[in-house]
Design a protein around this motif. Structure first.
Motif, short mmCIF file in Angstrom:
data_model
loop_
_atom_site.label_atom_id
_atom_site.label_comp_id
_atom_site.label_asym_id
_atom_site.label_seq_id
_atom_site.Cartn_x
_atom_site.Cartn_y
_atom_site.Cartn_z
N THR A 110 -48.37 24.08 -135.76
CA THR A 110 -48.92 23.22 -134.70
C THR A 110 -50.10 23.92 -134.02
OG1 THR A 110 -46.78 22.13 -134.43
CG2 THR A 110 -48.32 21.90 -132.62
N SER A 133 -45.21 14.44 -131.71
CA SER A 133 -44.47 13.25 -132.13
C SER A 133 -43.95 12.46 -130.93
CB SER A 133 -43.27 13.63 -133.00
OG SER A 133 -43.69 14.28 -134.16
N SER A 147 -55.32 13.13 -125.60
CA SER A 147 -56.17 12.28 -126.44
C SER A 147 -56.02 10.79 -126.13
CB SER A 147 -55.87 12.53 -127.91
OG SER A 147 -54.67 11.90 -128.26
N THR A 158 -43.94 20.25 -125.16
CA THR A 158 -43.02 21.39 -125.26
C THR A 158 -43.41 22.28 -126.44
OG1 THR A 158 -41.51 20.19 -126.70
CG2 THR A 158 -41.12 20.01 -124.33
P1 NAD Z 1 -43.50 17.67 -133.50
O1 NAD Z 1 -43.62 16.98 -132.22
O2 NAD Z 1 -43.14 16.87 -134.70
O3 NAD Z 1 -42.50 18.87 -133.33
C1 NAD Z 1 -42.34 19.80 -134.36
C2 NAD Z 1 -40.98 20.46 -134.32
O4 NAD Z 1 -40.91 21.33 -133.20
C3 NAD Z 1 -39.85 19.47 -134.19
O5 NAD Z 1 -38.81 19.88 -135.02
C4 NAD Z 1 -39.46 19.60 -132.72
O6 NAD Z 1 -38.11 19.27 -132.53
C5 NAD Z 1 -39.72 21.06 -132.47
N1 NAD Z 1 -39.95 21.42 -131.06
C6 NAD Z 1 -40.82 20.88 -130.18
N2 NAD Z 1 -40.78 21.56 -129.02
C7 NAD Z 1 -39.86 22.54 -129.17
C8 NAD Z 1 -39.36 23.57 -128.31
N3 NAD Z 1 -39.86 23.77 -127.08
N4 NAD Z 1 -38.41 24.40 -128.80
C9 NAD Z 1 -37.94 24.24 -130.07
N5 NAD Z 1 -38.37 23.31 -130.93
C10 NAD Z 1 -39.33 22.45 -130.47
O7 NAD Z 1 -44.83 18.48 -133.92
P2 NAD Z 1 -46.30 18.56 -133.40
O8 NAD Z 1 -47.00 19.38 -134.39
O9 NAD Z 1 -46.39 18.93 -131.96
O10 NAD Z 1 -46.79 17.05 -133.50
C11 NAD Z 1 -47.11 16.43 -134.70
C12 NAD Z 1 -47.37 14.97 -134.41
O11 NAD Z 1 -48.47 14.85 -133.51
C13 NAD Z 1 -47.72 14.14 -135.63
O12 NAD Z 1 -47.01 12.94 -135.59
C14 NAD Z 1 -49.20 13.90 -135.48
O13 NAD Z 1 -49.63 12.68 -136.07
C15 NAD Z 1 -49.36 13.86 -133.99
N6 NAD Z 1 -50.70 14.18 -133.51
C16 NAD Z 1 -51.23 13.38 -132.56
C17 NAD Z 1 -52.47 13.62 -132.05
C18 NAD Z 1 -53.03 12.72 -131.01
O14 NAD Z 1 -54.14 12.92 -130.56
N7 NAD Z 1 -52.32 11.71 -130.58
C19 NAD Z 1 -53.21 14.72 -132.50
C20 NAD Z 1 -52.64 15.54 -133.46
C21 NAD Z 1 -51.38 15.28 -133.95
#
Ligand code: NAD
Ligand code: ZN
Length: 360
Positions: A192, A102, A150, A141
């Motif tokens: 994730t 995100s 990407s 993180t």
């Molecule tokens: P996220 O970034 O939404 O994070 C998920 C949760 O993990 C959140 O509550 C965050 O606060 C927590 N978190 C993150 N790091 C942490 C840490 N070190 N310790 C404790 N908590 C932590 O989740 P995500 O799955 O990484 O990302 C999803 C997003 O990525 C979506 O918006 C999706 O559309 C996007 N995405 C983008 C691409 C791309 O190529 N650009 C590919 C796939 C997904």
């Protein structure tokens, strides 16, 4: 051009504790004392002194804590850009995203919108960005999305959920410090991480596959299997390996595409706000007919890690809502073409997608 000529992240640093070098990496990129570095940091770290005290701020640099309760929106990007412009003496020297997919996507989008006019909605799609973004750095993180590598930043707008796919989207610098992932909660780690597993499955089983995607896809797939299925590796190794699996999974889809799980989970996300990782898992669990062996493996991994997925999330939706999801899903033509082939429209009908959604 018949072959894609795609940009890659030109600089990457890997290693436990490499986050400490951030100041050195940024210094040569400072444009002036009045041109700040803007750090977009996941809210979850607000009270994590161990991380925040190591963010190298000087002059007018800003730290902006961002909630990730909802995934990035075009309106959110526009607001952040407006605030940054209003509070900076000069155009920022750079944008640094510290967080999961995100925050990485937000950082990419904000960097683009600091040099391009209008709303971020105007740039959702392929190759619509006109001007080079400001210098931007990605520091994951949590591992899995591949957003660190990407060419897209996925945003939900008023009418669609679609990435800004452009040559200016990838980061100029990525810092891969697996230590930063140590606090991730277990279910989130799984969801994730499974995004990464699903990227490799969809890439390896897609019709767009070539040797470039295949080699990256296989590395990512095998690492995910080792981490989530075989097990028996230390926590540190696991963090290191998952960070590289994410990277390779992202590289694999750069030259191919994702597939059925992503095409359907975008619909869930648009209508219900289901998050990307868990949404992909909810969908993938019902995709035996498309990816039989990998869905079997996935179910074993669910059991192994005691993960319970929500059930029946579509059963009470109105016809209208289901139609909205189906239309979002069907609009993702490259994903279906990759998954099924050129003639995908013969088998992937409105009715077929509805049947699939109603299982979830
Ligand atoms: P996220 O970034 O939404 O994070 C998920 C949760 O993990 C959140 O509550 C965050 O606060 C927590 N978190 C993150 N790091 C942490 C840490 N070190 N310790 C404790 N908590 C932590 O989740 P995500 O799955 O990484 O990302 C999803 C997003 O990525 C979506 O918006 C999706 O559309 C996007 N995405 C983008 C691409 C791309 O190529 N650009 C590919 C796939 C997904
Ligand atoms: Zn994904």
């Amino acid at each position: 051009m018949s072959y894609k000529n795609f940009p890659m992240v030109p600089r990457v640093i890997f290693g436990r504790g490499s986050f400490n070098q951030l100041g050195e990496l940024l210094a040569p990129n400072r444009l002036s004392n009045n041109a700040p570095f803007v750090f977009l940091v996941d809210d979850v770290f607000r009270a994590e002194i161990n991380l925040t005290s190591r963010i190298p701020i000087s002059y007018d640099d800003k730290i902006i804590y961002v909630s990730t309760i909802e995934e990035p929106k075009t309106s959110q990007v526009d607001k952040l850009v407006e605030d940054i412009i209003l509070t900076s003496k000069e155009r920022p020297s750079g944008v640094i995203g510290i967080g999961g997919g995100s925050i990485l996507d937000l950082a990419k989008a904000v960097a683009i919108m600091l040099t391009n006019e209008g709303s971020s909605e105007d740039y959702q799609g392929w190759d619509l960005v006109k001007n080079k973004a400001v210098y931007h750095v990605g520091i994951p993180t949590i591992s899995g999305t591949g957003a660190e590598v990407s060419r897209t930043t996925v945003l939900t707008g008023s009418t669609r959920k679609l990435g800004i796919n452009s040559d200016y989207t990838p980061f100029d610098q990525v810092v891969l410090d697996p230590e930063l992932t140590k606090g991730v909660e277990k279910n989130q780690w799984f969801f994730t991480g499974m995004d990464c597993f699903i990227h490799s499955v969809e890439s390896l089983n897609g019709t767009y596959l070539n040797a470039f995607s295949k080699t990256y896809g296989e590395m990512s797939y095998n690492l995910c299997k080792e981490i989530f299925f075989d097990g028996g590796i230390s926590a540190k190794d696991e963090q290191d390996k998952l960070m590289m699996a994410s990277w390779h999974g992202g590289m694999s889809i750069a030259y191919s595409q994702v597939g059925v799980a992503h095409a359907l989970s975008y619909g869930l996300s648009y209508l219900l706000g289901t998050k990307h990782g868990i949404g992909n898992c909810i969908v993938f669990n019902h995709l035996e007919e498309f990816y039989p062996d990998d869905v079997k493996l996935f179910k074993q991994m669910l059991v192994k890690h005691n993960i319970e997925l929500p059930q029946g999330i579509c059963k009470d939706l109105s016809e209208n809502d289901i139609d909205t999801m189906i239309n979002i899903s069907l609009s993702l033509e490259p994903l279906w073409e990759n998954a099924i082939g050129k003639n995908w429209k013969k088998s992937i009908t409105h009715k077929k997608i509805k049947e699939l959604y109603l299982k979830m």
